[in-house]
Design a protein around this motif. Structure first.
Motif, short mmCIF file in Angstrom:
data_model
loop_
_atom_site.label_atom_id
_atom_site.label_comp_id
_atom_site.label_asym_id
_atom_site.label_seq_id
_atom_site.Cartn_x
_atom_site.Cartn_y
_atom_site.Cartn_z
N VAL A 83 -5.07 2.54 -8.54
CA VAL A 83 -5.65 3.04 -7.28
C VAL A 83 -4.70 4.01 -6.58
O VAL A 83 -4.96 4.39 -5.43
N LEU A 84 -3.65 4.40 -7.26
CA LEU A 84 -2.68 5.32 -6.66
C LEU A 84 -3.37 6.62 -6.26
O LEU A 84 -4.05 7.25 -7.07
N PHE A 104 3.33 4.45 -14.40
CA PHE A 104 2.26 4.27 -13.42
C PHE A 104 0.97 3.77 -14.07
O PHE A 104 -0.10 3.89 -13.47
N LEU A 105 1.09 3.20 -15.23
CA LEU A 105 -0.10 2.80 -15.98
C LEU A 105 -0.93 1.77 -15.23
O LEU A 105 -2.17 1.81 -15.26
N GLN A 106 -0.28 0.82 -14.53
CA GLN A 106 -1.01 -0.24 -13.85
C GLN A 106 -1.38 0.11 -12.41
O GLN A 106 -2.09 -0.65 -11.76
N ASN A 107 -0.92 1.24 -11.93
CA ASN A 107 -1.21 1.64 -10.54
C ASN A 107 -2.51 2.46 -10.52
O ASN A 107 -2.51 3.65 -10.24
N LEU A 148 -1.13 2.64 -2.81
CA LEU A 148 -1.87 3.89 -2.63
C LEU A 148 -0.95 5.11 -2.60
O LEU A 148 -1.38 6.21 -2.96
N ALA A 149 0.29 4.94 -2.16
CA ALA A 149 1.20 6.08 -2.01
C ALA A 149 2.60 5.67 -2.44
O ALA A 149 3.11 4.62 -2.04
N ARG A 178 0.82 -1.21 0.00
CA ARG A 178 0.00 0.00 0.00
C ARG A 178 0.85 1.27 0.00
O ARG A 178 0.45 2.28 -0.55
N MET A 179 2.02 1.22 0.63
CA MET A 179 2.87 2.41 0.74
C MET A 179 4.31 2.06 0.40
O MET A 179 4.87 1.10 0.95
N LEU A 180 4.91 2.84 -0.50
CA LEU A 180 6.30 2.64 -0.92
C LEU A 180 7.03 3.97 -0.80
O LEU A 180 6.68 4.95 -1.46
N LEU A 181 8.05 4.01 0.05
CA LEU A 181 8.81 5.24 0.29
C LEU A 181 10.21 5.07 -0.28
O LEU A 181 11.01 4.28 0.23
#
Length: 658
Positions: free
Chosen positions: A416-417, A411-414, A394-395, A370-373
């Motif tokens: 719900v970002l 970001f084509l497949q993301n 999401l992020a 869900r979150m990648l920093l």
């Protein structure tokens, strides 16, 4: 039946009226409650309160001026099971103070001025379950201090000045489940000090001065669930020191001085849920380090000196949900299969590392992330499919890297970002940025810091936001481009049609000059020739197709700046130019203006970077200056006219006066 009924009524009456009757005996500075609790607070209390309610079950004294618990202080509390005296001036406990209250189950003497305790002072309390001595000034404990307390379950000795407890000080406490020794000055534990605590569930030793752990020190703690060792000075771990802790769920080793960890140190702990080893100067980790840990959910590994980690580091943590792997300022490389086996990972923090490159398949199995920093690294580019498997993310935070561009479909497949952070990167707003700029325009709500995502180059795009770039700003990218070959001594074999500068400029179709001999100009020309070869464009309608002969270019002896590209062309004398396209130049709309001038058979061409807004500003300024000059000229003429009339009038007056 009648007598039984009357007895029941009397019992009910007594239960309801006794608290009311006894509460009237509550001493000053105290609050008495019907459940048997009495709270006494205030510095006016210097001794045990008198005339307490008979049914007092819990007595709590706080912020008093009591200095001593004497031999009879607790004598009149036959029903009291819990006694506490905290945040007071207590410094002395009579050796027989607890002989008159053997029924006590809980004694709390926290945050007082106790520096010494008599041996076996608590021994009469055979029913004691909880003893808190934290926040005092205890430096030593008598070996038989806790003798006779077989029923004790919780012991708190934290926030004292203990330095070297005796090896047998806890002997006999076989029912102890909680031992708190944090915030003391303990440098070393005897290897057998905990061997009698077979039922211990939680051992807290953080914020001490431990430098080593003795081999076998935890061998008998087979029921231990929490072990907290953080904020010590531990420099090394004995091999297999944790192997007996098969029921351990929490282990904290952070903020120590570990540079290395022995192989298989974390084996035989299948119930471990949380492990912290951050803030250690770790240089490397062994390939065999983590055993089977399917219940592990949180792992903290940051602020180390690691440059990389084994590819199987997280392989045995199939239940991992939170991975904090950041603030490792020397961590430059991650194995491609590092996150292969953590399918339940929800948050991955890789921020503030030294990452320059990410493998294209690094994240592809993190389907629940869900979150990648990734912020505050040194990433220079990202593979096209780096986020391909992150369909639930999401992020994503990418700010403060060295990114100059991103693939347009990254970001084509993301789908719900919700939050993307991109600021703090030196974005190059040339042709390669067109795709991601378009994506940002269509997803403005996703780019959290879109107003700070700025172009750093080329110069004519500086300080523009990526979201402000439009499709028409990239029309020049579709034109055919050539790069001049300087100082070529061979004659070109293909016609010369289109010229563009080395900094992405508009396509220019050009046929050149009259066949005359060049005349020296203000710029001295070197005798060496420069040849430019181009291919005829096939798709741009604005480019002019001509059949012109090879063209040779003289190169100036002086080096021109990047902002100016001067072409000096001359056609062969024997060639007949086409009358239709003679000395014709066509400029396609783009980010630069082209200026040229013919002089005695030579054509001078240079390209000046600009943009439409700047050009309009210059044009407006020019018109404004011309208009201002015209107005000033008219004003001058008007004032000269007025001056002439005044002079005539003065002359007439003089003549009349004579």
């Amino acid at each position: 039946m009648d007598s039984h009924f009357r007895g029941t009524l009397w019992a009910i009456l007594i239960l309801f009226t006794l608290p009311l009757l006894t509460c009237t005996n509550c001493p000053g500075s105290c609050l008495c409650y019907s459940n048997g609790t009495v709270n006494c607070v205030g510095d006016t209390i210097t001794d045990m309160p008198k005339q307490l309610p008979v049914h007092t079950y819990r007595l709590k004294l706080k912020d008093t001026n009591m200095n001593v618990i004497n031999e009879q202080s607790l004598a009149n509390l036959p029903l009291t099971l819990r006694f506490s005296l905290t945040h007071s001036q207590l410094h002395t406990i009579h050796p027989k103070a607890f002989h008159v209250a053997p029924q006590l189950k809980s004694v709390t003497l926290s945050f007082n001025n106790l520096s010494t305790l008599s041996a076996r002072v608590f021994s009469p309390l055979t029913s004691l379950e909880q003893l808190s001595l934290n926040g005092n000034q205890l430096k030593t404990l008598a070996p038989d201090m806790f003798e006779g307390l077989e029923g004790l379950k919780e012991l708190d000795l934290s926030n004292n000045s203990l330095s070297s407890p005796a090896s047998d000080v806890f002997d006999g406490l076989t029912n102890l489940t909680f031992l708190h020794l944090a915030r003391n000055s303990i440098k070393k534990f005897p290897p057998t000090i905990f061997h009698g605590l077979t039922n211990l569930h939680e051992l807290v030793i953080y914020y001490n001065e431990l430098e080593v752990l003795e081999t076998g020190i935890f061998d008998e703690l087979v029921n231990l669930v929490h072990l907290k060792l953080h904020f010590n000075q531990i420099t090394s771990l004995p091999p297999q020191v944790f192997w007996s802790l098969r029921n351990l769920e929490l282990l904290t080793l952070s903020s120590n001085q570990l540079q290395a960890i022995p192989e298989k140190s974390f084996y035989n702990m299948p119930k471990l849920k949380k492990l912290t080893i951050y803030k250690n100067p770790l240089l490397s980790l062994p390939y065999q380090l983590m055993g089977h840990m399917p219940d592990m959910t949180d792992f903290y590994l940051y602020s180390t000196n690691l440059t990389t980690v084994p590819g199987n580091l997280f392989a045995n943590m199939s239940g991992l949900q939170m991975l904090n792997f950041h603030l490792n300022d020397k961590l430059r490389e991650l194995p491609s299969d590092l996150f292969c086996c953590v399918p339940k990972l929800v948050k991955l923090s890789l921020k503030f590392n030294d990452l320059h490159y990410l493998h294209p398949r690094l994240f592809y199995r993190l389907t629940t992330l869900r979150m990648l920093l990734l912020n505050d690294n040194k990433l220079q580019n990202l593979p096209d499919d780096i986020f391909q498997g992150l369909e639930r993310v999401l992020a994503v935070n990418l700010k403060n890297n060295n990114l100059r561009t991103l693939p347009g479909d990254i970001f084509l497949q993301n789908t719900v970002l919700m939050t993307l952070t991109l600021s703090g990167n030196p974005w190059n707003c040339g042709c390669s940025i067109r795709g991601i700029a378009k994506w940002i325009r269509h997803n403005e709500r996703v780019v959290f810091d879109r107003d700070d995502v700025l172009c750093h180059n080329p110069a004519y795009q500086q300080l523009r936001t990526l979201g402000s770039l439009r499709d028409e700003d990239f029309n020049f990218c579709d034109a055919t481009r050539i790069s001049p070959r300087y100082f070529s001594t061979q004659e070109p074999t293909t016609p010369f049609h289109i010229i563009s500068t080395s900094r992405q400029t508009p396509a220019v179709a050009l046929t050149t000059t009259t066949p005359t001999t060049p005349t020296p100009t203000t710029k001295q020309l070197a005798p060496q020739q420069v040849t430019i070869q181009t291919n005829t464009p096939t798709t741009k309608p604005s480019a002019l197709h001509t059949t012109s002969p090879p063209t040779t270019l003289q190169s100036p002896t002086t080096t021109l700046p990047d902002e100016e590209f001067l072409l000096i062309t001359k056609a062969p004398l024997s060639y007949s130019m086409s009358p239709t396209f003679y000395d014709t130049m066509v400029v396609e709309q783009g980010p630069e203006f082209v200026h040229h001038n013919r002089y005695k058979g030579w054509v001078y061409v240079w390209f000046l970077p600009s943009d439409a807004v700047l050009a309009r500003l210059f044009m407006f300024s020019y018109v404004l200056l011309v208009a201002a000059g015209l107005l000033l000229s008219l004003a001058a003429m008007f004032y000269l006219y007025r001056l002439d009339k005044i002079m005539d009038e003065l002359s007439g007056n003089v003549l009349q006066g004579n």
